[in-house]
Design a protein around this motif. Sequence first.
Motif, PDB file in Angstrom:
ATOM      1  N   ALA A  93       0.943  -1.152   0.036  1.00  0.00           N
ATOM      2  CA  ALA A  93      -0.106  -0.045   0.138  1.00  0.00           C
ATOM      3  C   ALA A  93       0.851   1.343  -0.138  1.00  0.00           C
ATOM      4  O   ALA A  93       0.633   2.308  -0.756  1.00  0.00           O
ATOM      5  N   VAL A  94       2.117   1.207   0.612  1.00  0.00           N
ATOM      6  CA  VAL A  94       2.817   2.137   0.923  1.00  0.00           C
ATOM      7  C   VAL A  94       3.291   2.555  -0.677  1.00  0.00           C
ATOM      8  O   VAL A  94       3.462   3.770  -1.117  1.00  0.00           O
ATOM      9  N   LYS A  95       3.881   1.639  -1.195  1.00  0.00           N
ATOM     10  CA  LYS A  95       4.455   1.476  -2.525  1.00  0.00           C
ATOM     11  C   LYS A  95       3.614   2.275  -3.574  1.00  0.00           C
ATOM     12  O   LYS A  95       3.963   2.911  -4.479  1.00  0.00           O
ATOM     13  N   CYS A  96       2.148   2.199  -3.395  1.00  0.00           N
ATOM     14  CA  CYS A  96       1.339   2.345  -4.168  1.00  0.00           C
ATOM     15  C   CYS A  96       1.006   3.924  -4.184  1.00  0.00           C
ATOM     16  O   CYS A  96       0.739   4.704  -5.063  1.00  0.00           O
ATOM     17  N   LEU A  97       1.454   4.532  -3.002  1.00  0.00           N
ATOM     18  CA  LEU A  97       1.304   5.902  -2.868  1.00  0.00           C
ATOM     19  C   LEU A  97       2.137   6.748  -4.019  1.00  0.00           C
ATOM     20  O   LEU A  97       1.893   7.936  -4.242  1.00  0.00           O
ATOM     21  N   ALA A  98       3.462   6.201  -3.994  1.00  0.00           N
ATOM     22  CA  ALA A  98       4.485   6.820  -4.884  1.00  0.00           C
ATOM     23  C   ALA A  98       3.864   7.047  -6.324  1.00  0.00           C
ATOM     24  O   ALA A  98       3.635   8.509  -6.714  1.00  0.00           O
ATOM     25  N   PRO A  99       3.264   6.424  -7.056  1.00  0.00           N
ATOM     26  CA  PRO A  99       2.865   6.484  -8.512  1.00  0.00           C
ATOM     27  C   PRO A  99       1.496   7.268  -8.126  1.00  0.00           C
ATOM     28  O   PRO A  99       1.014   8.150  -9.198  1.00  0.00           O
ATOM     29  N   LEU A 100       0.739   7.060  -7.118  1.00  0.00           N
ATOM     30  CA  LEU A 100      -0.521   7.795  -7.090  1.00  0.00           C
ATOM     31  C   LEU A 100      -0.421   9.415  -6.975  1.00  0.00           C
ATOM     32  O   LEU A 100      -1.221  10.048  -7.441  1.00  0.00           O
ATOM     33  N   VAL A 101       0.697  10.027  -6.432  1.00  0.00           N
ATOM     34  CA  VAL A 101       0.885  11.311  -6.126  1.00  0.00           C
ATOM     35  C   VAL A 101       0.565  11.909  -7.502  1.00  0.00           C
ATOM     36  O   VAL A 101      -0.062  13.106  -7.345  1.00  0.00           O
ATOM     37  N   SER A 102       1.181  11.472  -8.647  1.00  0.00           N
ATOM     38  CA  SER A 102       1.283  12.247  -9.779  1.00  0.00           C
ATOM     39  C   SER A 102       0.099  12.018 -10.397  1.00  0.00           C
ATOM     40  O   SER A 102      -0.354  12.568 -11.584  1.00  0.00           O
ATOM     41  N   LYS A 103      -0.930  11.033 -10.076  1.00  0.00           N
ATOM     42  CA  LYS A 103      -1.996  10.531 -10.896  1.00  0.00           C
ATOM     43  C   LYS A 103      -3.290  11.357 -10.277  1.00  0.00           C
ATOM     44  O   LYS A 103      -4.201  11.275 -10.994  1.00  0.00           O
ATOM     45  N   THR A 125       9.039  12.341  -1.534  1.00  0.00           N
ATOM     46  CA  THR A 125      10.135  11.969  -2.506  1.00  0.00           C
ATOM     47  C   THR A 125       9.295  12.084  -4.038  1.00  0.00           C
ATOM     48  O   THR A 125      10.124  12.383  -4.745  1.00  0.00           O
ATOM     49  N   GLU A 126       7.906  11.987  -4.044  1.00  0.00           N
ATOM     50  CA  GLU A 126       7.306  11.750  -5.270  1.00  0.00           C
ATOM     51  C   GLU A 126       6.688  13.303  -5.653  1.00  0.00           C
ATOM     52  O   GLU A 126       5.963  13.416  -6.697  1.00  0.00           O
ATOM     53  N   LEU A 127       6.711  14.135  -4.621  1.00  0.00           N
ATOM     54  CA  LEU A 127       6.056  15.526  -4.990  1.00  0.00           C
ATOM     55  C   LEU A 127       7.064  16.148  -6.268  1.00  0.00           C
ATOM     56  O   LEU A 127       8.143  16.091  -6.079  1.00  0.00           O
ATOM     57  N   PRO A 128       6.010  16.790  -7.086  1.00  0.00           N
ATOM     58  CA  PRO A 128       6.627  17.387  -8.405  1.00  0.00           C
ATOM     59  C   PRO A 128       7.372  18.513  -8.021  1.00  0.00           C
ATOM     60  O   PRO A 128       7.029  19.268  -7.196  1.00  0.00           O
ATOM     61  N   LEU A 129       8.685  18.712  -8.895  1.00  0.00           N
ATOM     62  CA  LEU A 129       9.176  19.800  -8.546  1.00  0.00           C
ATOM     63  C   LEU A 129       9.209  21.106  -9.888  1.00  0.00           C
ATOM     64  O   LEU A 129       9.636  22.147  -9.914  1.00  0.00           O
TER      65      LEU A 129
END
Length: 1241
Positions: A68-78, A115-119
């Motif tokens: 579930a934690v790993k799913c959060l990474a791609p989800l942030v940008s989607k 770490t996934e927040l866009p810059l």
Amino acid sequence: MSNVSYHISNLLEKMTSTDKDFRFMATNDLMLELQKDSIKLDEGSERKVVTMLLKLLEDKNGEVQNLAVKCLAPLVSKVKEAQVETMVDTLCSNMMSDKEQLRDISSMGLKTVITELPLSSTDLPLTISVCKKITSQLIGAMGKQEDVSVQLEALDILSDMLGRLSGALVSFHCSLLSSLLPQLTSSRMAVRKRAILALGHLVPCCSPALFSQLTEHLLTELAKSPPTSMARTYIQCLATISRQGGHRVGEHLEKLIPTVVKFTGVEDDELREYCFQAFEAFIRRCPKEMSPHVATVTHLCLKFMTFDPNYNYEEEEEEEESMDIDDGLDEVSDDEYSDDDDMSWKVRRSSIKCLEALISTRRDLLLSFYSSICPALLARFKEREENVRADVFAAFSTLLKQTRVGSSHRGPIVASSDMGVSLEEEPAVSMLKKQVAVIVKALHRQLKEKSLKSRQGCFCLLTELAHAVPGALEQHVPALIPGIIFSLTDKSTSSTMRIDALSFLHVLLLSHPPQAFQPHMQALLPPVVVCIEDSFYKITSEALLVTQQLVRVMRPLEQMAGPFDPKPFIRDVFSATMKRLKATDIDQEVKERAISCMGHMVCHLGDHLGPELKGVLLVFLERLKNEITRLTAVRTITLVSASQLKIDLSSILPETLSVLASFLRKNQRALKLGTLACLTTLVTHHATSFKPAALEPVLSELPALVDETDMHVSQVSVALLTCVTQACPSALAKISSCVLQRVLRLVHSPLLQGGALAAILDFLQALVSSKTSNLGYSQLLKSLTDPFSSSASSADGAVIHRQSYRSVARCVAALSAACPKEIPSTVASLIQEVKNPSTPESARVLALLCLGEVGRSGSLGRSKEVQGVVLDAFSSTSEEVKMAVSCALGSMAVGSLDDYLPFLLREISAQPRRQYLLLHSLKEVISACPASSLSPHVESVWALLFQHCESQEEGTRNVVAECLGKLTLVNPTLLLPRLKQQLKAGSPLARCTVVTAVKFTIVDQPAPFDALLKDCIGDFLKTLQDDDVNVRRVALVMFNSAAHNKPSLIRGLLATVLPHLYKETQIRKDLIREVEMGPFKHTVDDGLDVRKAAFECMYTLLDSCLDGLDVLQFLDHVEEGLKDHYDIRMLTFLMLARLVSLCPAAVLQRLDRLVEPLKATCTSKVKAGSVKQEFEKQEELRRSAMRAVAALLAVPEVERSPCMADFANQIRTNADMASIYQSVQGGEGGGLGPAESMDVS
């Protein structure tokens, strides 16, 4: 779209299953879906997915939670901002939960989101709002004093966020600081340490005021004499913010240093360690500001590097003297004193690291380090703690590296340096040489220690020593060999250790004469041979390199019949190398080194190999046919064929020639050049071993290689043709016309000069001397001169380049020299060409240049007819003819000095209208004649030159200056003082000429009169203070030439010269005037040329005298140049890019001031209606500025500066600037552009 929603709904449904495997698989499938770029979720799906994943974070199964934690990474940008905020809110509130597992998994989730927040600029608002949400929650969490684990997690996440997104949190910096400072007083060490880490990440992007507030807070707390544990925290924090804050700490050093010095007196080992870490951070980040405190810090380091209260080194020394060292006893002794509570080693280690920082940042203090730090480090080689000893070795290696950087030796091989440096030895190298015996004495015992770390440190240090002073270890080889053998044979030795030992042995063999190793061959060779047979390819490879050098030791080429007998050693070495040479299933590097090693063996010991030799040569032929090993095989065959032993290659020669011929068609340049060199050697040494027909495949490939597109390949090809012409001329018959056509095309090329031209001259001489050729003297002469005289090409006379006239003239002279009987008739026809009024101009110019080149060898004698022809030609209306006469007269005078020089001097005095051309002739004479021939004429030439040194024509003055400079080199002891005298007597024009003359005395090769020039160049540089602007300009040009060609002349004068140099970079209003041009007013800046000369000097100093510059002061003037005239801005952009690579720390200190002019240039626009040239100039200026920006952005810490981050963002969002940035980042912008190769002659 509906399919995706349906699929996602199915997965979400399975996630609610009671079966953990179902939940795991469904979550895994969701993660794979989310990782696809094409997936797009509708609002409902987004909400459901986020809710479900947050729910799964509380799942009872750990593996499901992790997924579930790993799913959060791609989800942030989607998903949209609202959903990201929901995620963050839930994660933050979970983080404060009482359940430890939920808290941990939520912390991981938050870190993943951060770490996934866009810059990117478009998504920056989302990032900022999410960060604000997280920050406010974390500040609250930190205030929870009752639960330490919550505080630790909060601090951890905050560190992560500040490390990545500090720039987005600027508005929170103040509140973050207020929240973090109280954590420094926490009763828990872990909290304090994480607070320090977070402060370290906050510092780079915070405002100067906030940095000062933090520093002042730490100073205030330290001034209250806190308990030792708190003092440790504050000093550690100080060290961290100094490392991260860089130059900012510089302005606070005056207060910080005394405070830290005071705490080194507290009896606490860890506190002292942190104090020295702080000193190290100060030294590395602010070397200039630390200058006043260097003595204090050095004294403290020297005091505490020996701080070992629980151990008596004197007793150990006495024991060592009284008995042989026994490894067992050593271990007992170490255990006896290794007290777990003894932390003094940390103090010693940190003080030594501090010294290393000092050595690496302050090369200017190298000599003082040799008198103060060097003996202290040598004394600590006996350090008992392994880690500390490794640091002692590292610090001493740094000292050696700094010595090597300054000395002329750039590599391990003993050779006189061909760099533009003085022949004197550097003082630091002299001091090091005196210490060599002490170093070896201290180390050779440690080479047999069991500690691998110590031995590796020893080998690294000794390798550095061999590089720094090649040859210095010759007397100490007997002491070092046992240690090397021990590391190669000891069963407990690791692979890395063996590689280090072999690597050091290789450097030692390369940098010392063979005689030093011959007595030790019996002991040295067996362990190396064992290493050749090792199963690890890196050890084998290194051992083969060493063996190659040992073969040279057995029988040096310079002493083939030496006293040493290599026979007993040959069999072992040969069989081990042959085994590797024949193997095909080994590493590429081993294959290549086995070929090379065996090549050296054949070259040095081929006569001892007997019947084995034929087998070796056949293996070489096999390797030659293999694409992977062919280049190494080509080089090896070249080596073998040139051997003094005259190895018989007849068994492989015909096939080798055929294979080599095929390589000449390949597109690999290195292979082509290697093949040509190999063929040249084979033809030179083994021409009798093959029939001329065997060369046909090679010769058929050669004409295509003689082409101006690659001059070096052409040169080597022509050199091969020359060898073939001399060794087997009959082989050339078939291709002579084809080859000659290509050679002549090359002769007429404007690019021909130097080595390629010399190769062609040799070829033509060989061709005309080989009587078998159907190409005699007259045919070759006709082929060379026809293009200049035929009526067809006289129409295109302009097409013939000036350089090709000179090349053809040299060829004609070379042919004449090879056929002396033909000279009278050739000279007569050339004179006729010049006299004949119907001769085309191009033919007349060529005839004059040919006369000059023929005359250069002294073949013309006192021919009155030639002198008459020359004088008549001076009256020609053609400028080209007049320049040709000038060159011809100079060349003739070189060949017959006593006949032509008096005539030339008389003409200079009698013919003022021809003066400029005649002075050019004189310059040719002075440049080309040896000093011994010129000596009798020096006085008359000197007097004549000084009559014309005040000429109103700048061109004439420049030629006079060059003549004076080159004439001074004939007798510098007598003439340099005379030049100096003229500085006082002359007018501004004479001073200009004299200073320019000095420029021509500076040659880039070491010369005997360098010491003389060094003593008086300071007097000539005083003209930088001259009242006349032109004198100052030529003084700067002369200074630039010295800095570029021979920096050793001016290094000692930088302190006095730099203020005057910097003064010339300033815009002077008194040199700016307005000129009326009809109805318009035009501004003229008479100081522009001086400023350009000053900035050019500054650019040169960066490469040659960086050590002598105060970089921050230098940057002040670069900053001014960034706002100056177009030409100067172009120069300063180059300088800035260079400075970024040489000393990034200093550039970062001035970054905020440098960004504005760069931004102004990149964003400026040309006025509408401007001419095309204005647009082009502006475009080039912007590109040059963008190169500097690209160089800056390559430094990792740069975007921590808010103004630079803002500018970088502006570049990304502006299409025009982004395209320029992309282009300079790509192909043509990879370097520093064309201006990099600035003319500094």
